[in-house]
Motif scaffolding. Structure first.
Motif: not given
Length: 127
Positions: A80, A83-84, A87, A93-94, A97-98
């Motif tokens: 998490k 992801f933040t 970005e 952006s989420p 992203l993998e």
């Protein structure tokens, strides 16, 4: 060790900053030491990088290899925060992203001439 894949024209200009972002997340969530950075960037030609139709050319894949032992909530927190921060700091952006965490038992790791279960680490794995 973390392996990062992306289209070279997108990845190369930001890889130093991306490495800093990733490592800061690893330090904040997992308690990794400052000097424990092991990132491998794999910039690919666009015709060698197939990705889902709903992604952009900024689509980035992180494979995080680590020893087993972290709690589920710790790993979810790491995902998490990545992801933040991707970005906020990299404008990725989420959806682009993998993240995959791959865990192996400590005895399956080899470094400094020993296996991971023999190592005296300067950080905790069981967090």
């Amino acid at each position: 060790m973390i392996v990062i894949y992306g289209i070279k024209e997108q990845l190369n200009p930001i890889k130093a900053t991306m490495s800093d972002v990733i490592h800061q997340c690893m330090m904040d969530v997992l308690g990794m030491p400052e000097g424990k950075r092991a990132h491998r960037f794999v910039p690919l030609n666009k015709d060698d990088y197939y990705y889902p139709d709903d992604r952009t050319e900024r689509y980035t894949v992180l494979e995080i290899n680590m020893m087993e032992g972290r709690e589920v909530e710790t790993k979810k927190a790491l995902i998490k925060v990545l992801f933040t921060q991707f970005e906020e700091q990299l404008n990725i952006s989420p959806i682009d992203l993998e993240i995959t965490i791959k865990e192996q038992p400590p005895h399956c790791w080899g470094f400094r001439g020993i296996t991971g279960d023999e190592a005296k680490l300067n950080y905790k794995v069981n967090v």
